[in-house]
Design an enzyme around this catalytic site. Structure first.
Site, PDB file in Angstrom:
ATOM      1  N   ASP A   1      43.674  24.812  46.740  1.00 13.58           N
ATOM      2  CA  ASP A   1      43.975  23.680  48.167  1.00 13.58           C
ATOM      3  C   ASP A   1      42.776  23.127  47.819  1.00 13.58           C
ATOM      4  OD1 ASP A   1      42.498  26.232  49.052  1.00 13.58           O
ATOM      5  OD2 ASP A   1      42.815  25.799  51.335  1.00 13.58           O
TER       6      ASP A   1
ATOM      7  N   GLU B   1      43.309  28.952  51.089  1.00 12.58           N
ATOM      8  CA  GLU B   1      42.088  29.001  50.873  1.00 12.58           C
ATOM      9  C   GLU B   1      41.449  28.907  51.913  1.00 12.58           C
ATOM     10  OE1 GLU B   1      37.800  30.511  50.077  1.00 12.58           O
ATOM     11  OE2 GLU B   1      38.629  28.340  49.979  1.00 12.58           O
ATOM     12  N   GLU B   2      40.884  27.607  52.406  1.00 12.45           N
ATOM     13  CA  GLU B   2      40.071  26.947  53.305  1.00 12.45           C
ATOM     14  C   GLU B   2      40.169  27.272  55.192  1.00 12.45           C
ATOM     15  OE1 GLU B   2      37.189  24.355  52.298  1.00 12.45           O
ATOM     16  OE2 GLU B   2      37.679  24.788  50.554  1.00 12.45           O
TER      17      GLU B   2
END
Length: 189
Positions: A95, A153-154
């Site tokens: 991402d 992931e962020e």
């Protein structure tokens, strides 16, 4: 000539490391194109459909067993080596993040307000590169490599979503796992 060929020693096959290095050198330009394409088309957490499609296409082209839609837009690729050995997991995140800052590279993002400023375009491409190199030596590869391309992931939800989607029961639990983080300002170690 036939006599000379018969008296020549057979050429030794390059080492596994040598074969991997050769494959990576041969793939360099293609991997750069993939990274720049992903960088130009960033997708925020939970919206990584284009990136996931690129990953899945590349892994299938390499002959890996591929599953998409794992925990959202997660992609898992399995490469079974030709020799017994451990199961090694390799994780890469896909991402991008919202950003209004200008993109300092010539292959800048074309998506308004979204950029790969955390290096996930690099992480994804390195994962594809590792799969490319290992697929080239599949016959001699000891063990199994499982590639986890993680969405979101962020926002920290992607790993949980993949685990909740029975990641390990579907693909096996790795004996150990490897991940990468790149940052020019943090010392490695």
């Amino acid at each position: 000539l036939a006599a000379a060929a018969e008296s020549s020693p057979p050429r030794a096959r390059p080492s596994l490391d040598g074969q991997i290095d050769a494959r990576l050198r041969a793939s360099r330009a293609a991997l750069i194109r993939i990274r720049r394409d992903i960088h130009r088309h960033p997708e925020v957490s939970g919206q990584e459909s284009r990136t996931a499609a690129i990953v899945a296409k590349q892994l299938r082209r390499l002959g890996l067993q591929v599953r998409t839609g794992v925990g959202g837009h997660g992609v898992v690729g399995v490469l079974r080596g030709g020799r017994p050995g451990p199961v090694v997991g390799y994780r890469a995140d896909m991402d991008a993040v919202p950003s209004r800052e200008p993109d300092p590279v010539t292959f800048r993002s074309i998506v308004l307000g979204v950029r790969h400023i955390c290096g996930h375009d690099v992480h994804t491409t390195v994962g594809i590169g590792v799969a490319t190199a290992l697929a080239a030596v599949k016959r001699d590869l000891p063990g199994t490599a499982v590639f986890y391309f993680q969405p979101a992931e962020e926002t920290t939800g992607g790993a949980r979503a993949m685990l909740a989607d029975n990641l390990y029961s579907r693909f096996g639990r790795p004996d150990f796992a490897i991940a990468l983080h790149d940052d020019p300002y943090i010392a490695s170690g």
